[in-house]
Scaffold this motif. Sequence first.
Motif, PDB file in Angstrom:
ATOM      1  N   VAL A   1      -5.153  -2.032   6.747  1.00 41.09           N
ATOM      2  CA  VAL A   1      -5.780  -1.475   7.938  1.00 41.09           C
ATOM      3  C   VAL A   1      -5.896   0.045   7.856  1.00 41.09           C
ATOM      4  O   VAL A   1      -4.891   0.754   7.702  1.00 41.09           O
ATOM      5  N   ALA A   2      -7.126   0.532   7.964  1.00 42.08           N
ATOM      6  CA  ALA A   2      -7.396   1.953   8.159  1.00 42.08           C
ATOM      7  C   ALA A   2      -7.959   2.120   9.573  1.00 42.08           C
ATOM      8  O   ALA A   2      -8.564   1.200  10.120  1.00 42.08           O
ATOM      9  N   VAL A   3      -7.736   3.274  10.155  1.00 41.32           N
ATOM     10  CA  VAL A   3      -8.176   3.535  11.532  1.00 41.32           C
ATOM     11  C   VAL A   3      -8.840   4.906  11.577  1.00 41.32           C
ATOM     12  O   VAL A   3      -8.298   5.877  11.032  1.00 41.32           O
ATOM     13  N   VAL A   4      -9.988   4.984  12.219  1.00 42.28           N
ATOM     14  CA  VAL A   4     -10.584   6.271  12.571  1.00 42.28           C
ATOM     15  C   VAL A   4     -10.529   6.385  14.079  1.00 42.28           C
ATOM     16  O   VAL A   4     -10.955   5.481  14.799  1.00 42.28           O
ATOM     17  N   VAL A   5      -9.972   7.483  14.556  1.00 45.35           N
ATOM     18  CA  VAL A   5      -9.796   7.671  15.988  1.00 45.35           C
ATOM     19  C   VAL A   5     -10.669   8.828  16.471  1.00 45.35           C
ATOM     20  O   VAL A   5     -10.829   9.826  15.773  1.00 45.35           O
ATOM     21  N   GLY A   6     -11.261   8.646  17.649  1.00 45.03           N
ATOM     22  CA  GLY A   6     -12.081   9.698  18.240  1.00 45.03           C
ATOM     23  C   GLY A   6     -11.234  10.672  19.046  1.00 45.03           C
ATOM     24  O   GLY A   6     -10.016  10.575  19.096  1.00 45.03           O
ATOM     25  N   GLY A   7     -11.914  11.610  19.700  1.00 45.34           N
ATOM     26  CA  GLY A   7     -11.188  12.624  20.465  1.00 45.34           C
ATOM     27  C   GLY A   7     -11.761  12.856  21.850  1.00 45.34           C
ATOM     28  O   GLY A   7     -11.412  13.843  22.510  1.00 45.34           O
ATOM     29  N   GLY A   8     -12.622  11.948  22.316  1.00 45.14           N
ATOM     30  CA  GLY A   8     -13.319  12.160  23.571  1.00 45.14           C
ATOM     31  C   GLY A   8     -12.434  12.183  24.800  1.00 45.14           C
ATOM     32  O   GLY A   8     -12.857  12.659  25.856  1.00 45.14           O
ATOM     33  N   ASN A   9     -11.222  11.677  24.695  1.00 46.52           N
ATOM     34  CA  ASN A   9     -10.296  11.739  25.820  1.00 46.52           C
ATOM     35  C   ASN A   9      -9.740  13.140  26.033  1.00 46.52           C
ATOM     36  O   ASN A   9      -9.178  13.441  27.090  1.00 46.52           O
ATOM     37  N   ILE A  10      -9.910  14.004  25.028  1.00 50.35           N
ATOM     38  CA  ILE A  10      -9.419  15.380  25.117  1.00 50.35           C
ATOM     39  C   ILE A  10     -10.580  16.360  25.133  1.00 50.35           C
ATOM     40  O   ILE A  10     -10.709  17.194  26.035  1.00 50.35           O
ATOM     41  N   LEU A  11     -11.463  16.257  24.146  1.00 48.70           N
ATOM     42  CA  LEU A  11     -12.616  17.151  24.083  1.00 48.70           C
ATOM     43  C   LEU A  11     -13.673  16.558  23.171  1.00 48.70           C
ATOM     44  O   LEU A  11     -13.358  16.118  22.064  1.00 48.70           O
TER      45      LEU A  11
ATOM     46  N   ALA B   1     -20.784  27.886  20.368  1.00 48.90           N
ATOM     47  CA  ALA B   1     -21.650  27.335  19.328  1.00 48.90           C
ATOM     48  C   ALA B   1     -21.239  25.909  18.988  1.00 48.90           C
ATOM     49  O   ALA B   1     -20.054  25.564  19.005  1.00 48.90           O
ATOM     50  N   ARG B   2     -22.225  25.084  18.656  1.00 47.97           N
ATOM     51  CA  ARG B   2     -21.961  23.682  18.348  1.00 47.97           C
ATOM     52  C   ARG B   2     -20.949  23.512  17.215  1.00 47.97           C
ATOM     53  O   ARG B   2     -20.033  22.682  17.322  1.00 47.97           O
ATOM     54  N   PRO B   3     -21.035  24.269  16.096  1.00 48.96           N
ATOM     55  CA  PRO B   3     -20.022  24.086  15.053  1.00 48.96           C
ATOM     56  C   PRO B   3     -18.608  24.362  15.550  1.00 48.96           C
ATOM     57  O   PRO B   3     -17.662  23.646  15.198  1.00 48.96           O
ATOM     58  N   THR B   4     -18.447  25.404  16.372  1.00 48.54           N
ATOM     59  CA  THR B   4     -17.123  25.708  16.923  1.00 48.54           C
ATOM     60  C   THR B   4     -16.659  24.592  17.849  1.00 48.54           C
ATOM     61  O   THR B   4     -15.499  24.143  17.783  1.00 48.54           O
ATOM     62  N   ALA B   5     -17.557  24.123  18.705  1.00 47.82           N
ATOM     63  CA  ALA B   5     -17.194  23.043  19.624  1.00 47.82           C
ATOM     64  C   ALA B   5     -16.818  21.770  18.864  1.00 47.82           C
ATOM     65  O   ALA B   5     -15.851  21.080  19.214  1.00 47.82           O
ATOM     66  N   ASP B   6     -17.565  21.455  17.806  1.00 42.10           N
ATOM     67  CA  ASP B   6     -17.252  20.263  17.017  1.00 42.10           C
ATOM     68  C   ASP B   6     -15.920  20.405  16.299  1.00 42.10           C
ATOM     69  O   ASP B   6     -15.159  19.427  16.165  1.00 42.10           O
ATOM     70  N   ASN B   7     -15.604  21.601  15.831  1.00 39.16           N
ATOM     71  CA  ASN B   7     -14.291  21.823  15.213  1.00 39.16           C
ATOM     72  C   ASN B   7     -13.171  21.577  16.223  1.00 39.16           C
ATOM     73  O   ASN B   7     -12.131  21.004  15.890  1.00 39.16           O
ATOM     74  N   MET B   8     -13.375  22.019  17.452  1.00 35.75           N
ATOM     75  CA  MET B   8     -12.387  21.769  18.501  1.00 35.75           C
ATOM     76  C   MET B   8     -12.237  20.263  18.741  1.00 35.75           C
ATOM     77  O   MET B   8     -11.126  19.754  18.914  1.00 35.75           O
ATOM     78  N   GLY B   9     -13.367  19.551  18.753  1.00 39.84           N
ATOM     79  CA  GLY B   9     -13.313  18.111  18.927  1.00 39.84           C
ATOM     80  C   GLY B   9     -12.574  17.417  17.791  1.00 39.84           C
ATOM     81  O   GLY B   9     -11.831  16.454  18.010  1.00 39.84           O
ATOM     82  N   MET B  10     -12.754  17.903  16.574  1.00 41.04           N
ATOM     83  CA  MET B  10     -12.050  17.310  15.438  1.00 41.04           C
ATOM     84  C   MET B  10     -10.548  17.530  15.540  1.00 41.04           C
ATOM     85  O   MET B  10      -9.753  16.663  15.158  1.00 41.04           O
ATOM     86  N   LEU B  11     -10.142  18.684  16.077  1.00 39.58           N
ATOM     87  CA  LEU B  11      -8.718  18.918  16.296  1.00 39.58           C
ATOM     88  C   LEU B  11      -8.158  17.934  17.321  1.00 39.58           C
ATOM     89  O   LEU B  11      -7.015  17.482  17.204  1.00 39.58           O
ATOM     90  N   ALA B  12      -8.973  17.578  18.318  1.00 39.97           N
ATOM     91  CA  ALA B  12      -8.542  16.588  19.304  1.00 39.97           C
ATOM     92  C   ALA B  12      -8.258  15.240  18.641  1.00 39.97           C
ATOM     93  O   ALA B  12      -7.313  14.532  19.025  1.00 39.97           O
ATOM     94  N   THR B  13      -9.056  14.867  17.642  1.00 36.70           N
ATOM     95  CA  THR B  13      -8.813  13.593  16.959  1.00 36.70           C
ATOM     96  C   THR B  13      -7.491  13.608  16.208  1.00 36.70           C
ATOM     97  O   THR B  13      -6.837  12.569  16.088  1.00 36.70           O
ATOM     98  N   VAL B  14      -7.089  14.772  15.724  1.00 35.47           N
ATOM     99  CA  VAL B  14      -5.798  14.866  15.031  1.00 35.47           C
ATOM    100  C   VAL B  14      -4.663  14.611  16.008  1.00 35.47           C
ATOM    101  O   VAL B  14      -3.693  13.898  15.703  1.00 35.47           O
ATOM    102  N   MET B  15      -4.755  15.178  17.205  1.00 34.16           N
ATOM    103  CA  MET B  15      -3.715  14.939  18.214  1.00 34.16           C
ATOM    104  C   MET B  15      -3.602  13.452  18.534  1.00 34.16           C
ATOM    105  O   MET B  15      -2.497  12.893  18.617  1.00 34.16           O
ATOM    106  N   ASN B  16      -4.742  12.796  18.720  1.00 35.44           N
ATOM    107  CA  ASN B  16      -4.727  11.361  18.998  1.00 35.44           C
ATOM    108  C   ASN B  16      -4.140  10.571  17.830  1.00 35.44           C
ATOM    109  O   ASN B  16      -3.385   9.611  18.026  1.00 35.44           O
ATOM    110  N   ALA B  17      -4.495  10.958  16.611  1.00 36.40           N
ATOM    111  CA  ALA B  17      -4.008  10.248  15.429  1.00 36.40           C
ATOM    112  C   ALA B  17      -2.494  10.353  15.310  1.00 36.40           C
ATOM    113  O   ALA B  17      -1.811   9.373  14.962  1.00 36.40           O
ATOM    114  N   LEU B  18      -1.948  11.516  15.597  1.00 33.55           N
ATOM    115  CA  LEU B  18      -0.493  11.689  15.521  1.00 33.55           C
ATOM    116  C   LEU B  18       0.219  10.804  16.539  1.00 33.55           C
ATOM    117  O   LEU B  18       1.265  10.210  16.247  1.00 33.55           O
TER     118      LEU B  18
END
Length: 252
Positions: A62-72, A83-100
């Motif tokens: 089992v592999a899992v990919v988790v989103g970050g929409g519950n945070i950002l 800027a969209r790239p900055t906002a997307d980077n912030m969203g990717m950091l949110a996925t790390v929090m969820n993954a942990l």
Amino acid sequence: MGESDEVRAAVGSEGPVLPFPRVLVKVSGEALMGPEPFGLHPPTVSAIARDLAALRERGCEVAVVVGGGNILRGARVAGEDLARPTADNMGMLATVMNALALEQAVEKAGVPARTMSAIAMPSVCEPYARQQALRHLRRGRVVILAGGTGNPYFTTDTGAVLRAAELDCAAVLKATNVDGVYSADPKTDPNAVRYEHLTHDEALARDLKVMDAAAFALAREASLSIIVFSIRDAGAITAAATGAGRATLVSP
């Protein structure tokens, strides 16, 4: 020993032969909110983790990919001042929090787990590397993949299909709030019809919103099956992976 043999060995020679020896489960950030309006709902996270652990204990890798929409969600907050790239980077950091959070919950459920991020942050979790992810899977660990693709402008749906293709998964299990793919939005159209099975070509011809366009195009090119199911019911992930649940199968 081939991968299917490894899976059978993990559950014993008399154990069940699952339809998919290795899957990737896409869990949205919103699924982790439960009844909360924002963030994480610990009982919901624990329930999802127990389901992932149960699937692994059945012998499926089992592999899992988790989103970050519950945070950002990057696309939602991007604008004139961000800027969209900055906002997307912030969203990717949110996925790390969820993954942990999910990693810890899976471990509490009795199955080893590893978080791997497309954005390198070695003091927090492992950086994603295909060969190391495959080693974790073969050793029985649930691999939780964070950081999307590591690039802005790509959704976690695209990240999920990309990782599934890279890791030789037999299917992508897309957890949603509805029990499959419908001809229209079942929340607004009482005449909406749920499909049991579709081909990639049929889904495209009918303009069905299985995933975003980039993700679905990649799934079609990689001949990846997609199982769309509702995560609201207990045991839904295992049911979808074993063919016992109510879901839509989109296959080549």
